[in-house]
Design a protein around this motif. Structure first.
Motif, PDB file in Angstrom:
ATOM      1  N   ASN A   1     -34.816  73.524  71.987  1.00  0.00           N
ATOM      2  CA  ASN A   1     -35.387  74.680  72.689  1.00  0.00           C
ATOM      3  C   ASN A   1     -35.174  74.534  74.207  1.00  0.00           C
ATOM      4  OD1 ASN A   1     -37.294  72.750  73.512  1.00  0.00           O
ATOM      5  ND2 ASN A   1     -38.619  73.229  71.767  1.00  0.00           N
ATOM      6  N   TYR A   2     -35.952  75.268  74.974  1.00  0.00           N
ATOM      7  CA  TYR A   2     -35.749  75.304  76.435  1.00  0.00           C
ATOM      8  C   TYR A   2     -35.881  73.933  77.097  1.00  0.00           C
ATOM      9  CZ  TYR A   2     -40.832  75.116  76.934  1.00  0.00           C
ATOM     10  OH  TYR A   2     -42.151  74.724  76.887  1.00  0.00           O
ATOM     11  N   ARG A   3     -36.601  73.019  76.466  1.00  0.00           N
ATOM     12  CA  ARG A   3     -36.781  71.689  77.067  1.00  0.00           C
ATOM     13  C   ARG A   3     -35.447  70.929  77.147  1.00  0.00           C
ATOM     14  NH1 ARG A   3     -41.403  71.967  73.824  1.00  0.00           N
ATOM     15  NH2 ARG A   3     -43.308  72.180  75.049  1.00  0.00           N
ATOM     16  N   ASP A   4     -34.494  71.320  76.320  1.00  0.00           N
ATOM     17  CA  ASP A   4     -33.185  70.646  76.315  1.00  0.00           C
ATOM     18  C   ASP A   4     -32.157  71.338  77.207  1.00  0.00           C
ATOM     19  OD1 ASP A   4     -34.047  68.752  74.315  1.00  0.00           O
ATOM     20  OD2 ASP A   4     -33.972  70.423  72.898  1.00  0.00           O
ATOM     21  N   ILE A   5     -32.585  72.404  77.872  1.00  0.00           N
ATOM     22  CA  ILE A   5     -31.657  73.127  78.762  1.00  0.00           C
ATOM     23  C   ILE A   5     -31.969  72.728  80.208  1.00  0.00           C
ATOM     24  CG2 ILE A   5     -30.853  75.397  79.538  1.00  0.00           C
ATOM     25  CD1 ILE A   5     -31.723  76.478  76.770  1.00  0.00           C
ATOM     26  N   GLY A   6     -30.999  72.074  80.858  1.00  0.00           N
ATOM     27  CA  GLY A   6     -31.224  71.587  82.223  1.00  0.00           C
ATOM     28  C   GLY A   6     -30.979  72.639  83.283  1.00  0.00           C
ATOM     29  N   ALA A   7     -30.125  73.599  82.990  1.00  0.00           N
ATOM     30  CA  ALA A   7     -29.833  74.691  83.928  1.00  0.00           C
ATOM     31  C   ALA A   7     -29.111  75.803  83.171  1.00  0.00           C
ATOM     32  CB  ALA A   7     -28.956  74.212  85.079  1.00  0.00           C
ATOM     33  N   VAL A   8     -29.271  77.023  83.685  1.00  0.00           N
ATOM     34  CA  VAL A   8     -28.540  78.164  83.135  1.00  0.00           C
ATOM     35  C   VAL A   8     -27.638  78.698  84.246  1.00  0.00           C
ATOM     36  CG1 VAL A   8     -28.732  80.512  82.211  1.00  0.00           C
ATOM     37  CG2 VAL A   8     -30.405  78.785  81.543  1.00  0.00           C
ATOM     38  N   VAL A   9     -26.385  78.982  83.899  1.00  0.00           N
ATOM     39  CA  VAL A   9     -25.445  79.562  84.873  1.00  0.00           C
ATOM     40  C   VAL A   9     -25.053  80.943  84.379  1.00  0.00           C
ATOM     41  CG1 VAL A   9     -23.243  79.288  86.060  1.00  0.00           C
ATOM     42  CG2 VAL A   9     -24.546  77.256  85.406  1.00  0.00           C
ATOM     43  N   ASP A  10     -25.314  81.951  85.178  1.00  0.00           N
ATOM     44  CA  ASP A  10     -24.975  83.323  84.806  1.00  0.00           C
ATOM     45  C   ASP A  10     -23.689  83.730  85.526  1.00  0.00           C
ATOM     46  OD1 ASP A  10     -25.142  85.880  83.787  1.00  0.00           O
ATOM     47  OD2 ASP A  10     -26.536  86.600  85.314  1.00  0.00           O
TER      48      ASP A  10
END
Lengths: 247, 296
Positions: free
Chosen positions: B177-186
């Motif tokens: 889930n979101y805890r495993d996402i370090g950053a989002v690039v759009d």
């Protein structure tokens, strides 16, 4: 034939890209049938590709397979709900489509609250900047407040801007907005130029080396003059016809 | 004087040809030199990617297609190089049909390029599925997908673009889930930033990096100021500055050639604006009314 296509896939893609680029850019000279032809090719290819990818990447793994192979039979109701949209084409049964449209509008309206809250509230908070830190920071914050208040006063329509203080502040706000729009337009020019650079880069650094490589073959010198002659003849008649029509 | 007045009536097709010539020269020469100035938002982007924990992934959201490839592709390639260098795993998802294919090809191209260097240095080679993954094209309710992948990544994404379940890929196996996402690039030409901010990055405190086309960048500065964005690459200029940071300052790339071509184009446009206005002022002074734009 299939083997030849597979072996020369890279070259064919580059030549097709170059031909389409030239075809589309003929619009810069004037409206013509070459441009329309390549425009229709693009729309057709994009539509066909869209159908394939949507089926292969979305409908097949997320709806069809779970429903038919994994025992999730209740996914059939998604098809029922989805097909309700198409009743908009029937005068008699259009009310069925309004049910599903209403449902989606409700979702969207609910989402807007959250998007507004998460999107703009932090910006309102960050507009309250403290006058602290270095002199350059204090100056930066002062400029920020002057521009913010001036721009806001321009959009204050509750009463007429008669008082000189309000009138002049709103006029300054208009100038600040114009400067902002100018910066945005500058960025737009930069963006448009970059798109053209992308195509030129393709032609100069991919297509021309491909032409050079193929120019080593004798077959190239037989086919190319014939292609140039055919395209020039078609081009001549296309543009001549459009000039006659304009006259 | 007549010459200056006539400058207002240059046929637009002559201007187009001149633009093409001006832009072509740097693309033929392909200068390797990158800009030495790096904007703060580009530096912040670099620092944000650097700060991603080793067991987290970076999610690259692609919503650009062939139309803006010249701007968005260099941004994505520069970011990929940085993540490959850091051994940061990343997952690419696409909201665009064409962008899905283009972003996959770009990923494979950067991987092959980095692997050449790794091979020379005797380092282990990068592999698709192990170091990165591409989950293909996504469509439907964006808010539902963005919100859902933060809650149950595997359930929402299911498989990669080749149909391999994400549980079988080393790069995606452990993302829950979101805890495993370090950053989002759009990486975008259409503006999906609002969805990421509203449904994932702001509520879950995940850094969001915005890589728009230059046209869209001006509207993003308030979001940078408020901290809703952790960094931004402004069109191809942002990409070329990022290349400077990732150690490509002396490598001739498409982005570096584009940045030089862009600078040449800007000088050309400024020159035209000055000449056009000179012509206008002279025409007004002499009472000549033949000026104006010629559309034909």
């Amino acid at each position: 034939m299939v083997n030849w296509l597979a072996a020369n896939y890279g070259s064919i893609a580059i030549w097709a890209g170059a031909l389409c680029t030239f075809g589309i850019y003929t619009i810069l000279y004037k409206e013509n049938k070459f441009y329309r032809f390549f425009e229709h090719i693009f729309i057709g290819v994009y539509g066909g590709y869209g159908v394939y990818i949507t089926w292969h990447n979305i409908i097949l793994p997320k709806w069809w397979r779970p429903m038919t192979s994994e025992g999730l039979w209740w996914w059939i109701f998604a098809a029922v709900l989805g097909s309700m949209f198409y009743f908009m084409y029937s005068k008699k049964h259009a009310w069925i489509s309004r049910v599903i449209f209403g449902l989606f509008m409700g979702f969207a309206a609910g989402g807007i609250f959250r998007e507004f809250y998460e999107g703009y509230f932090p910006q309102i908070g960050s507009s309250m900047k403290p006058f602290s830190g270095s002199y350059s920071n204090i100056l930066s914050v002062a400029v920020f407040y002057v521009v913010l208040l001036a721009a806001m006063s321009y959009f204050f329509f509750s009463f007429e801007h008669k008082h000189p203080a309000v009138k002049n502040t709103a006029a300054a706000g208009r100038w600040f907005l114009m400067i902002g729009f100018g910066a945005m337009f500058g960025a737009t020019v930069m963006g448009r130029m970059t798109l053209f650079i992308g195509r030129l880069n393709f032609l100069i650094n991919r297509w021309i080396p491909e032409v050079r490589a193929e120019a080593q073959s004798s077959l190239f010198w037989i086919i190319m003059p014939a292609v140039v002659l055919i395209v020039s003849t078609i081009g001549y008649f296309v543009f001549r016809k459009s000039q006659k029509l304009e006259a | 004087m007549r010459f200056l007045i006539r400058l207002q009536n240059i046929d637009r097709r002559i201007l187009y040809v001149l633009v093409a010539i001006v832009l072509s020269v740097p693309l033929i020469i392909r200068p390797a030199k990158h800009p030495e100035t790096v904007f703060p938002e580009v530096r912040k982007t670099y620092d944000t990617i650097d700060a991603v924990k080793p067991d987290n992934i970076v999610l690259l959201s692609v919503s650009w297609g062939a139309g803006t490839q010249a701007e968005n592709d260099p941004q994505m390639q520069a970011l990929m190089r940085h993540m490959f260098a850091n051994n940061t795993k990343f997952v690419v998802m696409s909201w665009s049909l064409v962008g899905s294919e283009l972003s996959y090809q770009s990923g494979m191209h950067v991987q092959a390029d980095v692997n050449k260097q790794r091979s020379r240095e005797g380092k282990p080679l990068l592999e698709y599925g192990k170091d990165w993954a591409h989950v293909g094209y996504k469509t439907g309710s964006i808010s539902a997908i963005v919100s859902g992948l933060g809650e149950n990544f595997q359930q929402v994404m299911k498989q990669d673009r080749n149909g391999t379940p994400l549980t079988e890929l080393a790069a995606t196996r452990n993302i829950k889930n979101y805890r495993d996402i370090g950053a989002v690039v759009d990486l975008t030409s259409v503006g999906l930033m609002g969805y990421w901010i509203a449904y994932l990055t702001t509520p879950k405190h995940i850094p969001l990096i915005y890589c728009p086309t230059a046209v869209m960048s001006a509207t993003a500065y308030p979001y940078l100021d408020s901290g809703q964005l952790s960094g931004m690459l402004n069109g191809v200029m942002g990409a070329v500055q990022y290349e400077t940071l990732v150690g490509q300052a002396d490598v001739a790339t498409d982005a570096s050639a584009s940045s030089w071509a862009l600078s040449a184009a800007h000088i050309y446009i400024i020159l035209l604006i000055v000449l056009g206005n000179l012509g206008y002022l002279v025409a007004r002074k002499t009472g000549d009314r033949s000026g104006g734009s010629k559309l034909g």
